[in-house]
Design a protein around this motif. Structure first.
Motif, short mmCIF file in Angstrom:
data_model
loop_
_atom_site.label_atom_id
_atom_site.label_comp_id
_atom_site.label_asym_id
_atom_site.label_seq_id
_atom_site.Cartn_x
_atom_site.Cartn_y
_atom_site.Cartn_z
N ALA A 103 0.86 -1.19 0.00
CA ALA A 103 0.00 0.00 0.00
C ALA A 103 0.89 1.24 0.00
CB ALA A 103 -0.94 -0.02 1.20
N THR A 104 1.37 1.58 -1.18
CA THR A 104 2.42 2.58 -1.34
C THR A 104 2.02 3.96 -0.86
OG1 THR A 104 3.08 1.33 -3.29
CG2 THR A 104 3.98 3.54 -3.05
N MET A 105 0.82 4.40 -1.24
CA MET A 105 0.45 5.77 -0.88
C MET A 105 -0.06 5.87 0.54
SD MET A 105 -0.90 7.42 -4.36
CE MET A 105 -1.67 5.90 -4.83
N THR A 106 -0.49 4.74 1.08
CA THR A 106 -0.98 4.74 2.45
C THR A 106 0.18 4.77 3.44
OG1 THR A 106 -2.86 3.46 1.64
CG2 THR A 106 -2.56 3.53 4.02
N TYR A 107 1.27 4.06 3.14
CA TYR A 107 2.38 3.93 4.09
C TYR A 107 3.72 4.48 3.60
CZ TYR A 107 -0.66 0.78 6.72
OH TYR A 107 -1.70 0.26 7.44
N GLY A 108 3.80 4.87 2.33
CA GLY A 108 5.10 5.27 1.78
C GLY A 108 5.45 6.72 2.04
N ARG A 109 6.70 7.05 1.73
CA ARG A 109 7.11 8.46 1.73
C ARG A 109 7.93 8.71 0.47
NH1 ARG A 109 12.37 7.89 4.18
NH2 ARG A 109 12.41 5.81 5.04
N GLU A 110 8.08 10.01 0.15
CA GLU A 110 8.69 10.37 -1.13
C GLU A 110 10.06 9.73 -1.33
OE1 GLU A 110 7.47 14.59 -1.73
OE2 GLU A 110 9.27 14.55 -2.99
N GLY A 111 10.29 9.21 -2.51
CA GLY A 111 11.59 8.63 -2.82
C GLY A 111 11.70 8.45 -4.33
N ILE A 112 12.82 7.89 -4.76
CA ILE A 112 13.04 7.70 -6.20
C ILE A 112 13.25 6.23 -6.50
CG2 ILE A 112 14.67 8.15 -8.10
CD1 ILE A 112 15.12 10.92 -6.81
N ILE A 113 12.55 5.74 -7.50
CA ILE A 113 12.71 4.35 -7.95
C ILE A 113 12.56 4.32 -9.46
CG2 ILE A 113 10.23 3.82 -7.59
CD1 ILE A 113 11.09 0.94 -6.87
N HIS A 114 13.34 3.49 -10.13
CA HIS A 114 13.22 3.29 -11.57
C HIS A 114 13.07 4.57 -12.37
CE1 HIS A 114 11.83 -0.97 -10.36
NE2 HIS A 114 13.13 -0.89 -10.46
N GLY A 115 13.82 5.59 -11.99
CA GLY A 115 13.90 6.79 -12.81
C GLY A 115 12.88 7.87 -12.56
N PHE A 116 12.08 7.76 -11.49
CA PHE A 116 11.09 8.81 -11.22
C PHE A 116 10.83 8.95 -9.73
CE2 PHE A 116 7.09 6.43 -10.19
CZ PHE A 116 7.57 5.14 -10.36
N ARG A 117 10.29 10.12 -9.33
CA ARG A 117 9.99 10.36 -7.92
C ARG A 117 8.51 10.08 -7.63
NH1 ARG A 117 11.54 15.86 -6.58
NH2 ARG A 117 13.59 15.03 -6.10
N ILE A 125 -7.58 4.14 -0.69
CA ILE A 125 -7.89 3.27 0.44
C ILE A 125 -7.30 1.90 0.17
CG2 ILE A 125 -10.05 4.39 1.21
CD1 ILE A 125 -10.57 3.73 -1.48
N THR A 126 -7.53 0.97 1.05
CA THR A 126 -6.90 -0.34 0.89
C THR A 126 -7.91 -1.47 0.96
OG1 THR A 126 -6.52 -0.58 3.26
CG2 THR A 126 -4.75 0.45 1.99
N ALA A 127 -7.51 -2.62 0.42
CA ALA A 127 -8.24 -3.87 0.64
C ALA A 127 -7.20 -4.95 0.93
CB ALA A 127 -9.07 -4.24 -0.59
N THR A 128 -7.52 -5.85 1.83
CA THR A 128 -6.57 -6.91 2.23
C THR A 128 -6.65 -8.09 1.27
OG1 THR A 128 -8.22 -7.99 3.60
CG2 THR A 128 -6.85 -6.31 4.67
N ASP A 129 -5.67 -8.99 1.39
CA ASP A 129 -5.72 -10.26 0.65
C ASP A 129 -7.05 -10.96 0.91
OD1 ASP A 129 -3.11 -9.89 -0.18
OD2 ASP A 129 -2.25 -11.49 1.07
N LYS A 130 -7.44 -10.99 2.20
CA LYS A 130 -8.64 -11.73 2.59
C LYS A 130 -9.90 -11.16 1.93
CE LYS A 130 -10.65 -13.24 6.86
NZ LYS A 130 -11.12 -12.56 8.04
#
Ligand SMILES: *Cc1c(COP(=O)(O)O)cnc(C)c1O
Length: 410
Positions: free
Chosen positions: A280-294, A336-341
């Motif tokens: 859940a990238t936008m729920t728990y992540g913070r700004e960073g750079i991966i694969h050529g973009f922020r 928002i999120t949905a779980t595996d279950k």
């Protein structure tokens, strides 16, 4: 742009440097700057070319089977209350998912640029299969880089790619999965950017890919908007889609950005909120750079991309498309999120009540729509969701782990 009805707000983003607000841009080694500039210039020309647009329209109609229908899931809706759920049936797009929409666009661009070979990496193999399909259609060569571990796990997709004429090249270093496949594909691209073109699998990567893939996927939103207006006489109240890299969601949302409708992106919460258990990238992540973009990025304590998990392999990516990050910050889209279950329940419920076996990725959007309907059983609302793909690829896994789903009746 590809569609004449492109809303103004889309034309305005990204800016000339490829930024959507704070996100996007181009963060690549110097050797990749020239090949990316070439792709940018070519796309600028073809996206305004009548011939290119007409040919893409013909391909969509006669090869892909577009428009895909929008379908009223009346039986499922009735069981949940007064909410009316509509599905945009991307599972009926050729090869069984939305990914072919941008792969055919990328293939056509490659032909206009005089490239001989399409290259990309693939994780579970879905992007590889879609790109191998495009390569076969256009008579181009195709190299798909895939981790050795994934090759062993995803045998049917490896066979599909090979039957379509692609070479599947194993990445044998490191953990031998998706990240190493990306490294290998980029390495190969740098070695020969004249004959090859790198074709990304979602609205991610350096500019111009997030914009280009969104434009190619925009057809989903344009069709769905027209179809639901025709079917109901109104715009939907809520439009929703699952978000991995974000291409199926961006395509659908792009059709509704200027409308008074709520937009909900559903991220995979996997087994829960601990690092390594979800994606859940936008729920728990913070700004960073991966694969050529922020972008928003799931990171470990050292700022490295964190390990991710989702039952849906198409959703487990630690980054997310830059336009989604901007739409989150601006508040236009709610994530928002949905779980595996929850996705597992939705997988069986849709199969049993509508005769449609969804991809586990798409089942996250179905789960969210079901949750909304259950929360407000007496409110007559309309929800449109992107059924991004079919679940054939997931059936063996589901039978092995959850059986025939008899316990999931509603
Ligand atoms: C790959 C895939 C996704 C996730 O990719 P996005 O770029 O987020 O759309 C979702 N659904 C299906 C069926 C997929 O194959």
């Amino acid at each position: 742009m590809i569609a004449s009805t492109t809303p103004r707000s889309i034309h305005q983003s990204p800016d000339a440097a490829g930024y959507f607000g704070n996100y996007g841009g181009v963060f690549v080694p110097p050797e990749l700057e020239a090949p990316l500039a070439e792709v940018r210039q070519a796309y600028e020309i073809v996206s305004r070319s009548h011939d290119f647009i007409e040919e893409l329209r013909r391909i969509r109609k006669h090869f892909q089977g577009r428009p895909t229908p929008t379908y009223h899931a009346a039986r499922l809706s009735k069981k949940l209350g007064k909410t009316q759920i509509y599905l945009k049936r991307e599972d009926l797009n050729h090869t069984g998912a939305h990914k072919l929409n941008h792969c055919m666009g990328e293939g056509l661009l490659a032909r206009y640029m005089g490239k001989k070979k399409l290259i990309a990496e693939t994780g579970a193999g879905m992007h590889g299969v879609a790109l191998a399909t495009a390569a076969a259609y256009f008579g181009l060569e195709c190299d798909i880089y895939m981790g050795e571990v994934d090759i062993a796990k995803q045998a049917p997709n490896v066979s599909r790619m090979q039957i379509l004429g692609a070479r599947v090249i194993p990445a044998t270093h490191g953990l031998k999965t998706l990240k190493e496949a990306v490294d290998s594909a980029l390495c190969a691209y740098v070695a020969d950017p004249v004959n090859q073109i790198y074709c990304i699998g979602s609205v991610v990567g350096p500019h111009p890919f997030p914009m280009m893939v969104r434009d190619f996927q925009h057809i989903v939103g344009i069709e769905a908007r027209g179809q639901i207006l025709e079917m109901t006489g109104n715009l939907p109240d809520i439009v929703t889609a699952c978000v991995g890299g974000g291409s199926n969601a961006m395509g659908l949302f792009a059709g509704f950005l200027d409308d008074p409708v709520e937009l909900h992106g559903v991220e995979p919460l996997g087994k829960g909120g601990n690092i390594g258990d979800h994606s859940a990238t936008m729920t728990y992540g913070r700004e960073g750079i991966i694969h050529g973009f922020r972008c928003y990025l799931l990171q470990d304590e050292n700022g490295e991309p964190a390990p991710v998990h989702s039952i849906a392999s198409g959703l487990d990516y630690p980054g997310v498309g830059p336009e989604h990050c901007h739409l989150k910050d601006s508040g236009r889209v709610k994530y928002i999120t949905a779980t595996d279950k929850e996705a597992v329940e939705a997988f069986y419920v849709l199969s049993r009540n509508e005769g449609i076996i969804p991809a586990l990725e798409s089942a996250h959007a179905v789960a969210h729509a079901m949750r909304l309907a259950r929360e407000n059983p007496d409110t007559p609302r309309t929800i449109l969701l992107n059924l991004s793909g079919r679940g054939d690829k997931d059936m063996d896994y589901m039978i092995e782990h959850y059986g025939t789903g008899d316990s999931f009746g509603i």
